[in-house]
Design a protein around this motif. Structure first.
Motif, PDB file in Angstrom:
ATOM      1  N   VAL A  24      29.908 -43.502 -16.427  1.00  0.00           N
ATOM      2  CA  VAL A  24      30.870 -43.604 -15.329  1.00  0.00           C
ATOM      3  C   VAL A  24      30.568 -42.533 -14.277  1.00  0.00           C
ATOM      4  CG1 VAL A  24      33.292 -43.295 -14.679  1.00  0.00           C
ATOM      5  CG2 VAL A  24      32.710 -44.669 -16.689  1.00  0.00           C
ATOM      6  N   ILE A  25      30.397 -41.307 -14.762  1.00  0.00           N
ATOM      7  CA  ILE A  25      30.173 -40.194 -13.838  1.00  0.00           C
ATOM      8  C   ILE A  25      28.793 -40.279 -13.204  1.00  0.00           C
ATOM      9  CG2 ILE A  25      30.256 -37.692 -13.599  1.00  0.00           C
ATOM     10  CD1 ILE A  25      32.874 -39.078 -14.492  1.00  0.00           C
ATOM     11  N   LEU A  26      27.753 -40.480 -14.022  1.00  0.00           N
ATOM     12  CA  LEU A  26      26.399 -40.550 -13.482  1.00  0.00           C
ATOM     13  C   LEU A  26      26.218 -41.770 -12.584  1.00  0.00           C
ATOM     14  CD1 LEU A  26      24.133 -39.421 -16.474  1.00  0.00           C
ATOM     15  CD2 LEU A  26      24.971 -38.091 -14.527  1.00  0.00           C
ATOM     16  N   GLY A  27      26.989 -42.849 -12.880  1.00  0.00           N
ATOM     17  CA  GLY A  27      26.950 -44.009 -12.004  1.00  0.00           C
ATOM     18  C   GLY A  27      27.467 -43.663 -10.616  1.00  0.00           C
ATOM     19  N   MET A  28      28.534 -42.861 -10.576  1.00  0.00           N
ATOM     20  CA  MET A  28      29.064 -42.423  -9.289  1.00  0.00           C
ATOM     21  C   MET A  28      28.066 -41.514  -8.579  1.00  0.00           C
ATOM     22  SD  MET A  28      33.061 -41.798 -10.291  1.00  0.00           S
ATOM     23  CE  MET A  28      33.638 -41.786  -8.595  1.00  0.00           C
ATOM     24  N   VAL A  29      27.395 -40.654  -9.354  1.00  0.00           N
ATOM     25  CA  VAL A  29      26.367 -39.788  -8.773  1.00  0.00           C
ATOM     26  C   VAL A  29      25.219 -40.637  -8.227  1.00  0.00           C
ATOM     27  CG1 VAL A  29      24.652 -38.008  -9.292  1.00  0.00           C
ATOM     28  CG2 VAL A  29      26.951 -37.829 -10.240  1.00  0.00           C
ATOM     29  N   LEU A  30      24.777 -41.632  -9.016  1.00  0.00           N
ATOM     30  CA  LEU A  30      23.701 -42.513  -8.573  1.00  0.00           C
ATOM     31  C   LEU A  30      24.098 -43.259  -7.308  1.00  0.00           C
ATOM     32  CD1 LEU A  30      20.974 -43.928  -8.987  1.00  0.00           C
ATOM     33  CD2 LEU A  30      22.143 -45.572 -10.490  1.00  0.00           C
ATOM     34  N   GLY A  31      25.341 -43.777  -7.290  1.00  0.00           N
ATOM     35  CA  GLY A  31      25.806 -44.473  -6.089  1.00  0.00           C
ATOM     36  C   GLY A  31      25.811 -43.566  -4.876  1.00  0.00           C
ATOM     37  N   GLY A  32      26.302 -42.323  -5.048  1.00  0.00           N
ATOM     38  CA  GLY A  32      26.295 -41.359  -3.955  1.00  0.00           C
ATOM     39  C   GLY A  32      24.885 -41.019  -3.509  1.00  0.00           C
ATOM     40  N   PHE A  33      23.965 -40.916  -4.467  1.00  0.00           N
ATOM     41  CA  PHE A  33      22.562 -40.618  -4.155  1.00  0.00           C
ATOM     42  C   PHE A  33      21.950 -41.755  -3.343  1.00  0.00           C
ATOM     43  CE2 PHE A  33      18.056 -40.933  -5.466  1.00  0.00           C
ATOM     44  CZ  PHE A  33      17.596 -39.687  -5.044  1.00  0.00           C
ATOM     45  N   LEU A  34      22.228 -42.991  -3.740  1.00  0.00           N
ATOM     46  CA  LEU A  34      21.610 -44.138  -3.071  1.00  0.00           C
ATOM     47  C   LEU A  34      22.127 -44.346  -1.652  1.00  0.00           C
ATOM     48  CD1 LEU A  34      21.529 -46.751  -6.000  1.00  0.00           C
ATOM     49  CD2 LEU A  34      19.594 -45.510  -5.020  1.00  0.00           C
ATOM     50  N   VAL A  35      23.381 -43.940  -1.373  1.00  0.00           N
ATOM     51  CA  VAL A  35      23.928 -44.129  -0.020  1.00  0.00           C
ATOM     52  C   VAL A  35      23.761 -42.893   0.856  1.00  0.00           C
ATOM     53  CG1 VAL A  35      25.616 -45.825  -0.828  1.00  0.00           C
ATOM     54  CG2 VAL A  35      26.288 -43.418  -0.683  1.00  0.00           C
ATOM     55  N   SER A  36      23.176 -41.815   0.315  1.00  0.00           N
ATOM     56  CA  SER A  36      22.952 -40.623   1.135  1.00  0.00           C
ATOM     57  C   SER A  36      21.942 -40.939   2.237  1.00  0.00           C
ATOM     58  CB  SER A  36      22.447 -39.463   0.270  1.00  0.00           C
ATOM     59  OG  SER A  36      21.195 -39.767  -0.299  1.00  0.00           O
ATOM     60  N   PRO A  37      22.066 -40.308   3.405  1.00  0.00           N
ATOM     61  CA  PRO A  37      21.191 -40.652   4.541  1.00  0.00           C
ATOM     62  C   PRO A  37      19.704 -40.505   4.241  1.00  0.00           C
ATOM     63  CG  PRO A  37      23.049 -39.305   5.277  1.00  0.00           C
ATOM     64  CD  PRO A  37      23.099 -39.321   3.778  1.00  0.00           C
ATOM     65  N   GLN A  38      19.322 -39.416   3.531  1.00  0.00           N
ATOM     66  CA  GLN A  38      17.910 -39.183   3.260  1.00  0.00           C
ATOM     67  C   GLN A  38      17.317 -40.269   2.368  1.00  0.00           C
ATOM     68  OE1 GLN A  38      20.394 -37.082   2.703  1.00  0.00           O
ATOM     69  NE2 GLN A  38      20.059 -35.236   3.953  1.00  0.00           N
ATOM     70  N   VAL A  39      18.034 -40.595   1.290  1.00  0.00           N
ATOM     71  CA  VAL A  39      17.532 -41.603   0.352  1.00  0.00           C
ATOM     72  C   VAL A  39      17.544 -42.984   0.997  1.00  0.00           C
ATOM     73  CG1 VAL A  39      17.937 -42.723  -1.882  1.00  0.00           C
ATOM     74  CG2 VAL A  39      18.245 -40.258  -1.647  1.00  0.00           C
ATOM     75  N   SER A  40      18.608 -43.304   1.749  1.00  0.00           N
ATOM     76  CA  SER A  40      18.681 -44.600   2.430  1.00  0.00           C
ATOM     77  C   SER A  40      17.502 -44.794   3.368  1.00  0.00           C
ATOM     78  CB  SER A  40      19.989 -44.705   3.211  1.00  0.00           C
ATOM     79  OG  SER A  40      21.101 -44.690   2.362  1.00  0.00           O
ATOM     80  N   GLU A  41      17.166 -43.739   4.114  1.00  0.00           N
ATOM     81  CA  GLU A  41      16.046 -43.818   5.055  1.00  0.00           C
ATOM     82  C   GLU A  41      14.728 -44.048   4.311  1.00  0.00           C
ATOM     83  OE1 GLU A  41      13.898 -41.005   8.458  1.00  0.00           O
ATOM     84  OE2 GLU A  41      15.901 -40.495   7.694  1.00  0.00           O
ATOM     85  N   TRP A  42      14.567 -43.328   3.174  1.00  0.00           N
ATOM     86  CA  TRP A  42      13.329 -43.482   2.398  1.00  0.00           C
ATOM     87  C   TRP A  42      13.222 -44.887   1.815  1.00  0.00           C
ATOM     88  CZ3 TRP A  42      12.403 -44.570  -2.784  1.00  0.00           C
ATOM     89  CH2 TRP A  42      11.084 -44.404  -3.209  1.00  0.00           C
ATOM     90  N   LEU A  43      14.340 -45.427   1.314  1.00  0.00           N
ATOM     91  CA  LEU A  43      14.319 -46.762   0.730  1.00  0.00           C
ATOM     92  C   LEU A  43      13.952 -47.829   1.772  1.00  0.00           C
ATOM     93  CD1 LEU A  43      17.503 -46.681  -1.570  1.00  0.00           C
ATOM     94  CD2 LEU A  43      15.114 -46.710  -2.307  1.00  0.00           C
ATOM     95  N   LEU A  44      14.500 -47.684   2.978  1.00  0.00           N
ATOM     96  CA  LEU A  44      14.231 -48.678   4.022  1.00  0.00           C
ATOM     97  C   LEU A  44      12.800 -48.595   4.527  1.00  0.00           C
ATOM     98  CD1 LEU A  44      17.564 -48.522   6.068  1.00  0.00           C
ATOM     99  CD2 LEU A  44      16.773 -50.362   4.571  1.00  0.00           C
ATOM    100  N   GLU A  45      12.153 -47.427   4.351  1.00  0.00           N
ATOM    101  CA  GLU A  45      10.763 -47.274   4.777  1.00  0.00           C
ATOM    102  C   GLU A  45       9.775 -47.666   3.684  1.00  0.00           C
ATOM    103  OE1 GLU A  45      10.455 -43.233   5.983  1.00  0.00           O
ATOM    104  OE2 GLU A  45      11.442 -43.556   7.931  1.00  0.00           O
ATOM    105  N   HIS A  46      10.283 -47.874   2.454  1.00  0.00           N
ATOM    106  CA  HIS A  46       9.399 -48.212   1.341  1.00  0.00           C
ATOM    107  C   HIS A  46       8.780 -49.595   1.579  1.00  0.00           C
ATOM    108  CE1 HIS A  46       8.015 -49.040  -2.739  1.00  0.00           C
ATOM    109  NE2 HIS A  46       8.121 -47.748  -2.977  1.00  0.00           N
ATOM    110  N   PRO A  47       7.448 -49.721   1.444  1.00  0.00           N
ATOM    111  CA  PRO A  47       6.778 -50.994   1.777  1.00  0.00           C
ATOM    112  C   PRO A  47       7.314 -52.190   1.000  1.00  0.00           C
ATOM    113  CG  PRO A  47       5.176 -49.236   1.460  1.00  0.00           C
ATOM    114  CD  PRO A  47       6.497 -48.679   1.049  1.00  0.00           C
ATOM    115  N   TRP A  48       7.579 -52.018  -0.315  1.00  0.00           N
ATOM    116  CA  TRP A  48       8.025 -53.162  -1.110  1.00  0.00           C
ATOM    117  C   TRP A  48       9.469 -53.527  -0.780  1.00  0.00           C
ATOM    118  CZ3 TRP A  48      11.728 -54.068  -4.965  1.00  0.00           C
ATOM    119  CH2 TRP A  48      11.582 -55.269  -5.655  1.00  0.00           C
ATOM    120  N   LEU A  49      10.342 -52.518  -0.686  1.00  0.00           N
ATOM    121  CA  LEU A  49      11.754 -52.791  -0.439  1.00  0.00           C
ATOM    122  C   LEU A  49      11.999 -53.326   0.965  1.00  0.00           C
ATOM    123  CD1 LEU A  49      13.577 -49.791  -2.156  1.00  0.00           C
ATOM    124  CD2 LEU A  49      13.681 -52.186  -2.818  1.00  0.00           C
ATOM    125  N   SER A  50      11.233 -52.858   1.935  1.00  0.00           N
ATOM    126  CA  SER A  50      11.466 -53.256   3.329  1.00  0.00           C
ATOM    127  C   SER A  50      11.264 -54.751   3.548  1.00  0.00           C
ATOM    128  CB  SER A  50      10.547 -52.459   4.261  1.00  0.00           C
ATOM    129  OG  SER A  50       9.182 -52.725   3.953  1.00  0.00           O
TER     130      SER A  50
END
Length: 434
Positions: A149-175
């Motif tokens: 429950v707690i780590l899921g919230m941490v993971l969710g916060g990590f995935l929506v953080s500006p730095q990680v979001s920017e990296w994910l959108l620039e990733h060749p496969w995910l983009s």
């Protein structure tokens, strides 16, 4: 512990991890759509509503099929809800409020899967382990559940953080698959659900079979309500049920409170506020492991720890420095894990002894999720009335401490009226009250 029990733990961990990461992403998506503050608790509310509405039926489903297969099928429903939210994140509406409600609907579908998943998950524990190992087994299951429950919230916060979001959108496969930060986060979470599904498929059939289950919906409802009465009338079941009902209602509300408290009191963005719960995770794991040393016969001895947890919450408005915040959340987590694990084991034992594995967990979920509906609705109402978050925290802490004192007094009266109750703890068998 049997080797297959670790597969159950892994499946539970990854499935719950994804549920809670998706919860944070849903809140971030609502904020992105400029939804009102009181809509964030509604995401949790619709999730809990699924448990309450399906409570009469999911126990029968869990006891009708091998529980590993039930866990796989219900995890698949969660995947559908996740994909539905993925589509919501990519759609564009003139009215963003309609999109906000679609996000809530998608998470409600995840709640349907979770509601049907839970009786199978907890029921298989009583099928795999003898009563002498239930507290130890539950210490691991509860520790991993709360940790997820707690780590899921941490993971969710990590995935929506500006730095990680920017990296994910620039990733060749995910983009090639996603166009927004929310879509990228949801796609990662879908992969976590698939990992849980893989673990589900590896869980073997325990060979335990129950009597043929009723299929008529109205009769199932009447039978379920009779099960609720049986567990509440039992002198041991009523105390453990009251305590776990309070704990999970308080825990769900505390998740929302900590996020809001981090934003308002500490000035954190949602990604940092969600990660605050990761500190609590360490304490919960420690408390759960320590609780594993407590024999089932002494489960009622941990009730005073619940009072201390409520009092510890009252310190939240006065802490400011980073280390004092971490120390307090660590303390709250340790107290929570230490007192809920023995009480949950006692409730599962009494429920299994009086009813059956699936039905007893369904009764437990019904009461716990009903309290979540009540407490989250109260929290949402206080936000709508613009009550300061520190005032809400004080109300919350006092409520938990006072109710735990009431439950302690209740337990003492029960034991005084019938000293033989201690001898009832640890008895083997199931369905004795049917």
């Amino acid at each position: 512990m049997k080797r297959n029990f670790y597969l159950v733990m892994a499946a539970q961990f990854f499935s719950s991890l994804a549920d809670n990461a998706l919860f944070i992403v849903a809140i971030a998506l609502i904020q992105l759509l400029h939804g009102p503050d009181w809509m964030a608790p509604m995401v949790k509310w619709v999730f809990a509503l699924s448990y309450v509405l399906l409570a009469a039926y999911v126990g029968a489903i869990a006891d009708s099929f091998p529980k590993g297969r039930v866990m796989f099928a219900t995890n698949a429903i969660k995947v559908v809800g996740c994909l539905m939210m993925f589509l919501c994140a990519g759609l564009q509406f003139d009215d963003s409020q309609r999109q906000v409600w679609l996000v809530c609907s998608a998470y409600a579908l995840v709640g349907i899967g979770a509601a049907a998943y839970s009786p199978a998950k907890y029921g298989i524990v009583t099928e795999m382990l003898p009563p002498s190992l239930l507290v130890k087994g539950n210490s691991w299951i509860e520790g991993l559940t709360v940790l997820s429950v707690i780590l899921g919230m941490v993971l969710g916060g990590f995935l929506v953080s500006p730095q990680v979001s920017e990296w994910l959108l620039e990733h060749p496969w995910l983009s090639t698959w996603v166009h927004t930060s929310s879509e990228a986060a949801i796609l990662i979470i879908a992969c976590v659900y698939l990992t849980a599904a893989g673990c589900n498929l590896l869980i073997p059939d325990t060979g335990v079979r129950y009597p043929r289950q009723q299929k008529n919906p109205m009769r199932l409802m009447r039978i379920f309500l009779s099960y609720v009465v049986i567990l509440w009338r039992d002198k041991l079941g009523q105390i453990s049920l009251a305590v776990t009902t309070l704990f999970w209602g308080a825990g769900a509300t505390l998740q929302l409170i900590v996020i809001k408290w981090g934003e308002v009191h500490l000035g954190y963005a949602i990604d940092h506020a969600a990660m605050l719960m990761g500190v609590t995770a360490v304490g919960i794991v420690v408390g759960s492991i320590l609780a594993g040393r407590i024999p089932l016969q002494r489960a009622l001895a941990v009730l005073p720890v619940g009072v201390l947890m409520g009092l510890a919450v009252l310190l939240m408005p006065i802490v400011k420095s980073t280390w004092s915040v971490y120390a307090l959340l660590l303390l709250i987590g340790t107290l929570s894990g230490f007192f809920v694990v023995p009480m949950n084991a006692l409730l599962q034992h009494r429920g299994h002894f009086l009813l059956s594995a699936g039905h007893s967990i369904a009764v437990q979920n019904f009461n716990e999720q009903l309290n979540i509906l009540l407490m989250v609705a109260m929290y949402s109402l206080m936000l709508r009335l613009d009550i300061p978050i520190n005032t809400i925290i004080i109300i919350f802490g006092v409520l938990v401490a006072v109710l735990m004192l009431v439950f302690m007094r209740w337990s003492k009266l029960n034991l005084a009226a019938d000293p033989r109750l201690h001898g009832e703890i640890g008895k083997t068998g199931h369905g004795s009250a049917l």
